[in-house]
Design a protein around this motif. Structure first.
Motif, PDB file in Angstrom:
ATOM      1  N   ASN A  84      10.618  -2.893 -11.822  1.00  0.00           N
ATOM      2  CA  ASN A  84      11.482  -3.637 -10.907  1.00  0.00           C
ATOM      3  C   ASN A  84      12.467  -2.798 -10.112  1.00  0.00           C
ATOM      4  O   ASN A  84      13.499  -3.320  -9.661  1.00  0.00           O
ATOM      5  CB  ASN A  84      12.257  -4.738 -11.643  1.00  0.00           C
ATOM      6  CG  ASN A  84      11.488  -6.036 -11.646  1.00  0.00           C
ATOM      7  OD1 ASN A  84      10.708  -6.306 -10.731  1.00  0.00           O
ATOM      8  ND2 ASN A  84      11.705  -6.826 -12.668  1.00  0.00           N
ATOM      9  N   GLU A  85      12.144  -1.532  -9.960  1.00  0.00           N
ATOM     10  CA  GLU A  85      12.979  -0.735  -9.087  1.00  0.00           C
ATOM     11  C   GLU A  85      12.161   0.362  -8.424  1.00  0.00           C
ATOM     12  O   GLU A  85      11.078   0.716  -8.895  1.00  0.00           O
ATOM     13  CB  GLU A  85      14.165  -0.136  -9.851  1.00  0.00           C
ATOM     14  CG  GLU A  85      13.774   0.767 -11.007  1.00  0.00           C
ATOM     15  CD  GLU A  85      15.009   1.249 -11.754  1.00  0.00           C
ATOM     16  OE1 GLU A  85      16.059   0.573 -11.724  1.00  0.00           O
ATOM     17  OE2 GLU A  85      14.909   2.319 -12.373  1.00  0.00           O
ATOM     18  N   SER A 105      12.281  -2.401   2.845  1.00  0.00           N
ATOM     19  CA  SER A 105      12.633  -2.787   1.487  1.00  0.00           C
ATOM     20  C   SER A 105      11.380  -3.311   0.790  1.00  0.00           C
ATOM     21  O   SER A 105      10.420  -3.731   1.444  1.00  0.00           O
ATOM     22  CB  SER A 105      13.740  -3.838   1.463  1.00  0.00           C
ATOM     23  OG  SER A 105      13.312  -5.024   2.108  1.00  0.00           O
ATOM     24  N   GLU A 164       9.957  -5.578  -2.796  1.00  0.00           N
ATOM     25  CA  GLU A 164      10.383  -6.577  -3.767  1.00  0.00           C
ATOM     26  C   GLU A 164       9.166  -7.069  -4.525  1.00  0.00           C
ATOM     27  O   GLU A 164       8.055  -7.119  -3.988  1.00  0.00           O
ATOM     28  CB  GLU A 164      11.039  -7.751  -3.003  1.00  0.00           C
ATOM     29  CG  GLU A 164      11.766  -8.740  -3.864  1.00  0.00           C
ATOM     30  CD  GLU A 164      12.428  -9.814  -3.030  1.00  0.00           C
ATOM     31  OE1 GLU A 164      13.512 -10.266  -3.424  1.00  0.00           O
ATOM     32  OE2 GLU A 164      11.868 -10.216  -1.996  1.00  0.00           O
ATOM     33  N   ARG A 165       9.406  -7.413  -5.773  1.00  0.00           N
ATOM     34  CA  ARG A 165       8.377  -8.078  -6.570  1.00  0.00           C
ATOM     35  C   ARG A 165       9.001  -9.404  -6.997  1.00  0.00           C
ATOM     36  O   ARG A 165       9.561  -9.520  -8.077  1.00  0.00           O
ATOM     37  CB  ARG A 165       7.997  -7.214  -7.757  1.00  0.00           C
ATOM     38  CG  ARG A 165       6.811  -7.697  -8.531  1.00  0.00           C
ATOM     39  CD  ARG A 165       6.175  -6.540  -9.268  1.00  0.00           C
ATOM     40  NE  ARG A 165       5.351  -6.990 -10.385  1.00  0.00           N
ATOM     41  CZ  ARG A 165       4.125  -7.465 -10.240  1.00  0.00           C
ATOM     42  NH1 ARG A 165       3.574  -7.567  -9.072  1.00  0.00           N
ATOM     43  NH2 ARG A 165       3.442  -7.846 -11.307  1.00  0.00           N
ATOM     44  N   PRO A 166       8.929 -10.399  -6.131  1.00  0.00           N
ATOM     45  CA  PRO A 166       9.756 -11.599  -6.294  1.00  0.00           C
ATOM     46  C   PRO A 166       9.359 -12.507  -7.457  1.00  0.00           C
ATOM     47  O   PRO A 166      10.212 -13.206  -7.993  1.00  0.00           O
ATOM     48  CB  PRO A 166       9.585 -12.318  -4.956  1.00  0.00           C
ATOM     49  CG  PRO A 166       8.282 -11.839  -4.418  1.00  0.00           C
ATOM     50  CD  PRO A 166       8.119 -10.440  -4.903  1.00  0.00           C
ATOM     51  N   THR A 206       5.981  -7.149  -2.111  1.00  0.00           N
ATOM     52  CA  THR A 206       6.139  -7.257  -0.670  1.00  0.00           C
ATOM     53  C   THR A 206       6.825  -6.031  -0.085  1.00  0.00           C
ATOM     54  O   THR A 206       7.648  -5.376  -0.749  1.00  0.00           O
ATOM     55  CB  THR A 206       6.955  -8.500  -0.293  1.00  0.00           C
ATOM     56  OG1 THR A 206       8.262  -8.399  -0.862  1.00  0.00           O
ATOM     57  CG2 THR A 206       6.280  -9.769  -0.789  1.00  0.00           C
ATOM     58  N   LYS A 233       9.070  -5.310   3.318  1.00  0.00           N
ATOM     59  CA  LYS A 233       9.758  -5.928   4.442  1.00  0.00           C
ATOM     60  C   LYS A 233      10.231  -4.832   5.386  1.00  0.00           C
ATOM     61  O   LYS A 233      10.810  -3.831   4.951  1.00  0.00           O
ATOM     62  CB  LYS A 233      10.953  -6.747   3.979  1.00  0.00           C
ATOM     63  CG  LYS A 233      11.681  -7.453   5.111  1.00  0.00           C
ATOM     64  CD  LYS A 233      13.039  -7.995   4.689  1.00  0.00           C
ATOM     65  CE  LYS A 233      12.938  -9.142   3.746  1.00  0.00           C
ATOM     66  NZ  LYS A 233      14.258  -9.764   3.464  1.00  0.00           N
TER      67      LYS A 233
END
Lengths: 114, 110
Positions: free
Chosen positions: A52-53, A66, A68-70, A76, A78
């Motif tokens: 998660n980082e 950026s 993200e793993r929402p 994703t 962005k």
């Protein structure tokens, strides 16, 4: 055989617009990556993501980008304010664990910024 | 600096002929080396990889590659090319972060 999927396959956007490129990595994988390939150039590493980082990022990956793993399945990328030079094929890749494991690549998203 | 060089942008071979694609690398530590293939509209598929041990590695689709530390090379070979091998081939080096060469496009003559 499990595979990495990416959506959309093609995206056209206006300069200055935000885009989100989506990837669904293979389900038991732990490491996630974005690479890009500008037409006629090399495939270039953008960023790696683990636990998660961000674990590593390239000089290309500036504040406009950026990841993200929402939700535990999607990954994703962005781009906040696209530039003409962001036009490229963007590849997502995932890997189970350990440096000797294979990175599996998705089919890519072709981004065109007008 | 870490880098990968694929000196041949295009290679054309006849079907059934042998193939060798060249790859040279520059890497500070013991290199992990890879060959990927990309068909039109597809992602990058791993053909083979080298981490350690036997310097001749076998991959999928009948490909093999030989690691030569003294020459900083990791050339890809296939004894008999099939028309379906026409694609772009990328050599890469690295651990978690992969550094790619610029690719070699293989064309196969019938």
């Amino acid at each position: 055989e499990p595979e990495v999927t990416q959506t959309p396959s093609h995206q056209v956007t206006q300069m200055g617009q935000e885009v989100i490129l989506r990837c669904v990595p293979i389900s038991n994988h732990l490491y996630f990556y974005w690479y890009r390939q500008i037409l006629g150039q090399k495939v270039e590493f953008l960023v790696s993501f683990y636990n998660n980082e961000i674990s590593e990022k390239s000089e290309i990956f500036d504040d406009q980008f950026s990841v993200e793993r929402p939700d535990g399945s999607n990954f994703t990328l962005k781009i906040r304010s696209t530039k003409l030079e962001d036009s490229a094929m963007y590849f997502c890749a995932s890997q189970t664990s350990g440096v000797q494991e294979t990175q599996y690549f998705g089919p890519g998203t072709r981004l065109l910024v007008l | 600096a870490q880098s990968v060089t694929q000196p041949d942008i295009h290679i054309t071979v006849s079907e059934g002929a042998s193939l060798e694609l060249r790859c040279n690398y520059s890497y500070g530590a013991t290199p992990y080396l890879f060959w990927y293939v990309q068909s039109p509209g597809q992602g990058l598929q791993l053909l083979l990889k080298y981490f350690s041990g036997d310097t001749l590695v076998q991959g999928i689709k009948g490909f093999e590659a030989e690691f030569k530390r003294s020459q900083s090379s990791f050339n890809l070979r296939k004894p008999s090319v099939h028309w379906s091998d026409a694609a772009e081939y990328f050599c890469a080096v690295g651990s978690y972060k992969l550094i790619f060469g610029s690719g070699t496009r293989l064309l196969v003559r019938p």
